[in-house]
Design an enzyme around this catalytic site. Structure first.
Site: not given
Ligand code: PEP
Length: 247
Positions: A10, A12, A96, A98, A166, A210
């Site tokens: 992703n 973003k 997601h 966000e 997530e 992460s």
């Molecule tokens: C995400 O936003 O889907 C995500 C997993 O971000 P990160 O790997 O940077 O934590």
């Protein structure tokens, strides 16, 4: 259908056209059809076509980061599922955290987006996850289970649905749940899915939050973890490939 783990990137709202196409070119050159994993990248909408060109002929799939609930109409700034499909996408992320936070997306909206994705032939990657306050309150399984019940359309199967767990507090923070916590949530999601699909065992449930090369082996080995949704580490070719090769 494939049961290979899915490694989803992703991007973003990151990378410009030059950097995005270079990343896609490098991934396309590095991933073989016979890989132990399936890979999909989800670039910003304006770059989908340029990235699609780079991925042409490679096994790396293309995905959108969001879609509207409607197929077309007066929705300024939005992107529809048929448009994503038209550009060569086979996946789309919906729900997601966000988008849930920034755009007020409810489970009902997320479900409608997932249904719109399916109507356009896309596989929705439906995201769920608890906040830190919810985890601290001990309500993680209730919250995540409710999100799955309300966000995931009924009747999809392993070929037409991906779910991503997530934890909101793990996204972009460098913090991750313990493997025992990940195992508990993924097992719960699998159980909740059993009431929605005759094929729950085949639905891939990704872990996201992460994920990086240093923790990917451990996280991807957890029971009921069928791949990863990767944000920050998907922006670097070497890191994203190292995660994929950890399956
Ligand atoms: C995400 O936003 O889907 C995500 C997993 O971000 P990160 O790997 O940077 O934590």
């Amino acid at each position: 259908m494939t049961t290979r783990p899915l490694i989803a990137g992703n991007w973003k709202m990151n990378l410009d056209r030059a950097a995005g196409t270079a990343l896609a070119r490098e991934l396309a050159g590095a991933v073989a059809s016979a890989s132990a994993f399936e890979m999909v990248v989800c670039p910003p909408a304006p770059y989908l076509l340029a990235v699609a060109d780079e991925l042409a002929g490679s096994p790396v799939a293309l995905g959108g980061q969001d879609c509207h609930t409607a197929a077309s109409g007066a929705h300024t700034g939005d992107v529809s599922a048929p448009m994503l499909s038209d550009l060569g996408c086979t996946y789309v992320i919906v729900g997601h955290s966000e988008r849930r936070a920034d755009h007020g997306e409810t489970d009902t909206i997320v479900r409608a987006k997932a249904e719109a994705a399916r109507a356009a032939g896309l596989v929705p990657i439906v995201c769920v996850g608890e906040t830190e306050a919810q985890r601290d309150a001990g309500t993680t399984l209730d919250i995540v289970g409710r999100q799955v019940v309300d966000s995931v359309p009924d009747g999809l199967d392993g070929a037409t649905l991906v779910v991503a767990y997530e934890p909101v507090w793990a996204i972009g923070t460098g913090r991750t749940p313990t493997v025992d916590d990940v195992a508990a949530v993924h097992a719960h999601i699998r159980g909740v899915l059993a009431a929605k699909t005759p094929d729950a065992a085949a639905v891939r449930i990704l872990y996201g939050g992460s994920v990086k090369p240093s923790n990917a082996v451990e996280l991807l080995a957890v029971a009921n973890v069928d791949g990863a949704l990767v944000g920050g580490a998907s922006l670097k070719t070497a890191d994203f490939l190292a995660i994929a090769r950890s399956v």
